[in-house]
Design an enzyme around this catalytic site. Structure first.
Site, mmCIF file in Angstrom:
data_model
loop_
_atom_site.group_PDB
_atom_site.id
_atom_site.type_symbol
_atom_site.label_atom_id
_atom_site.label_comp_id
_atom_site.label_asym_id
_atom_site.label_seq_id
_atom_site.Cartn_x
_atom_site.Cartn_y
_atom_site.Cartn_z
ATOM 1 N NE ARG A 102 -52.258 -10.628 -3.285
ATOM 2 C CZ ARG A 102 -53.400 -11.213 -2.924
ATOM 3 N NH1 ARG A 102 -53.726 -12.399 -3.387
ATOM 4 N NH2 ARG A 102 -54.232 -10.605 -2.098
ATOM 5 C CG HIS A 129 -53.979 -8.693 2.767
ATOM 6 N ND1 HIS A 129 -54.069 -7.749 1.754
ATOM 7 C CD2 HIS A 129 -54.770 -9.732 2.388
ATOM 8 C CE1 HIS A 129 -54.882 -8.229 0.815
ATOM 9 N NE2 HIS A 129 -55.316 -9.413 1.171
ATOM 10 C CD GLN A 132 -59.319 -9.091 3.333
ATOM 11 O OE1 GLN A 132 -59.077 -9.407 2.188
ATOM 12 N NE2 GLN A 132 -60.564 -8.988 3.772
ATOM 13 C CG ASP A 224 -56.099 -15.816 6.300
ATOM 14 O OD1 ASP A 224 -56.686 -16.315 5.314
ATOM 15 O OD2 ASP A 224 -54.988 -15.238 6.208
ATOM 16 C CB CYS A 264 -59.152 -12.199 4.220
ATOM 17 S SG CYS A 264 -58.105 -13.655 4.370
ATOM 18 N NE ARG A 292 -59.212 -6.328 -0.342
ATOM 19 C CZ ARG A 292 -58.390 -7.270 -0.823
ATOM 20 N NH1 ARG A 292 -58.636 -8.543 -0.594
ATOM 21 N NH2 ARG A 292 -57.289 -6.960 -1.488
HETATM 22 N N1 CP Z 1 -58.566 -11.701 0.369
HETATM 23 C C1 CP Z 1 -57.791 -11.624 -0.725
HETATM 24 O O1 CP Z 1 -56.819 -10.868 -0.789
HETATM 25 O O2 CP Z 1 -58.171 -12.429 -1.761
HETATM 26 P P1 CP Z 1 -57.369 -12.735 -3.105
HETATM 27 O O3 CP Z 1 -56.171 -13.567 -2.724
HETATM 28 O O4 CP Z 1 -58.355 -13.491 -3.943
HETATM 29 O O5 CP Z 1 -56.953 -11.441 -3.731
HETATM 30 N N1 NVA Z 2 -52.899 -15.202 4.567
HETATM 31 C C1 NVA Z 2 -53.328 -15.482 3.212
HETATM 32 C C2 NVA Z 2 -54.245 -14.399 2.740
HETATM 33 C C3 NVA Z 2 -54.789 -14.603 1.353
HETATM 34 C C4 NVA Z 2 -55.642 -13.447 0.887
HETATM 35 C C5 NVA Z 2 -52.119 -15.624 2.307
HETATM 36 O O1 NVA Z 2 -51.168 -14.842 2.473
HETATM 37 O O2 NVA Z 2 -52.114 -16.489 1.442
#
Ligand code: CP
Ligand code: NVA
Length: 305
Positions: A102, A129, A132, A224, A264, A292
């Site tokens: 990530r 993502h 997700q 989101d 999400c 997930r």
């Molecule tokens: N939706 C999601 O990816 O959540 P986190 O940021 O908690 O991993």
């Molecule tokens: N769009 C958000 C998603 C978090 C899971 C971000 O990138 O922070």
């Protein structure tokens, strides 16, 4: 399937097979049937951004598949002090059977895959993502019993989650309508790729600045956060621009009466969504969070098995 970096790299059959495997893992888990398909394998999980769901679901998922997962905060490994992606990829490939990452720059994930010799899974970048969106497709399927011909409306920021939903919906034949402010529209190349995939699957892609147009007659409504990780300095400006895109009771009522609400998470009540919607009877946000786990187990078993 060598890596899991973008749903755009997968065929619709590959996505459907991942969903089938996720459903199998979910059923087996509930029935107490073990499925240790990655016995003795090790996943490294590099995090340059915060996480609740991704971290816990990958770690638990790896355990349930019989393997082991290591949490590697980029603050603690040399990558965070400037060691190159090339050297990191080469080194980690000597110890691990797979890497979940990530991070910010999408190209870093592609480089990790290019320079290493083990499967790479994208756990979120500024651009995409995919884990997700895969869990979201699973959730929609469970609630609606089919995918092809449904309509999903995404309202808010044209961000990583919106991009992966565009890829995923177009591939499996869900009509997708995305409503964002003019300043925050989706990446054009991603929209074009989604349109091409939609042509093959027989679905439609609508890009608009009008939230009501997007939500009209939708089977699923998705939003989101307006402030993604890394955009904290833009918070005040973003809240002003995005307020008309809030998913509240009035907007949600434009969807079909049995429409489900997805997010999400993490969610910010009173901003992108109101309590009556996210805490209401048609919200499926915790099913998404649970899924997930099952979806990512399918991904890991497929690319690392
Ligand atoms: N939706 C999601 O990816 O959540 P986190 O940021 O908690 O991993
Ligand atoms: N769009 C958000 C998603 C978090 C899971 C971000 O990138 O922070």
């Amino acid at each position: 399937m060598k890596h899991f970096i973008s749903l755009n790299d997968l065929t619709s059959t590959e996505i459907e097979n991942l969903l089938k495997l996720a459903l199998r893992f979910k059923k087996e888990l509930k029935e107490g049937i073990p499925h240790k398909m990655l016995q003795g394998k090790t996943l490294g999980m590099i995090f340059s951004k915060s996480s609740t769901r991704t971290r816990v679901s990958f770690e638990v998922g790896m355990y349930q598949l019989g393997g082991y997962a290591l949490f590697l905060s980029s603050n603690d490994i040399q990558l965070g002090r400037g060691e190159s992606i090339y050297d990191t990829a080469q080194t980690l490939s000597r110890y691990l059977d797979g890497i979940m990452i990530r991070t910010y720059k999408h190209s870093d994930v592609e480089d990790l895959a290019r320079y290493g010799s083990i499967p790479v899974i994208n756990g979120l970048t500024d651009l995409l993502h995919p884990c997700q969106a895969l869990a979201d497709l699973l959730t929609i399927y469970e609630h609606k019993k089919y995918l092809k011909g449904l309509k999903l409306a995404y309202v808010g920021d044209g961000n990583n989650v919106a991009h992966s939903l565009l890829h995923g919906c177009a591939k499996v034949g869900i009509d997708i309508a995305v409503a964002t402010p003019k300043e925050y529209m989706c990446n054009e190349e991603i929209v074009e790729n989604a349109k091409a995939a939609a042509k093959s699957s027989g679905s439609r892609v609508l890009i608009t600045n009008d939230p009501e147009e997007a939500v009209s007659n939708a089977d699923a409504v998705y939003t989101d956060t307006w402030v993604s990780m890394g955009q904290e300095a833009e918070r005040e400006e973003r809240i002003k621009v995005f307020m008309p895109y809030q998913v509240n009771g009035a907007l949600f009522s434009k969807a079909k009466p049995d429409a489900i609400f997805l997010h999400c998470l993490p969610a910010y009540r009173g901003y992108e969504v109101t309590e009556d919607v996210i805490d209401g009877p048609r919200s499926v946000v915790f099913d998404e969070a649970e899924n997930r786990l099952h979806a990512q187990k399918a991904v890991m078993a497929t690319v690392m098995g």
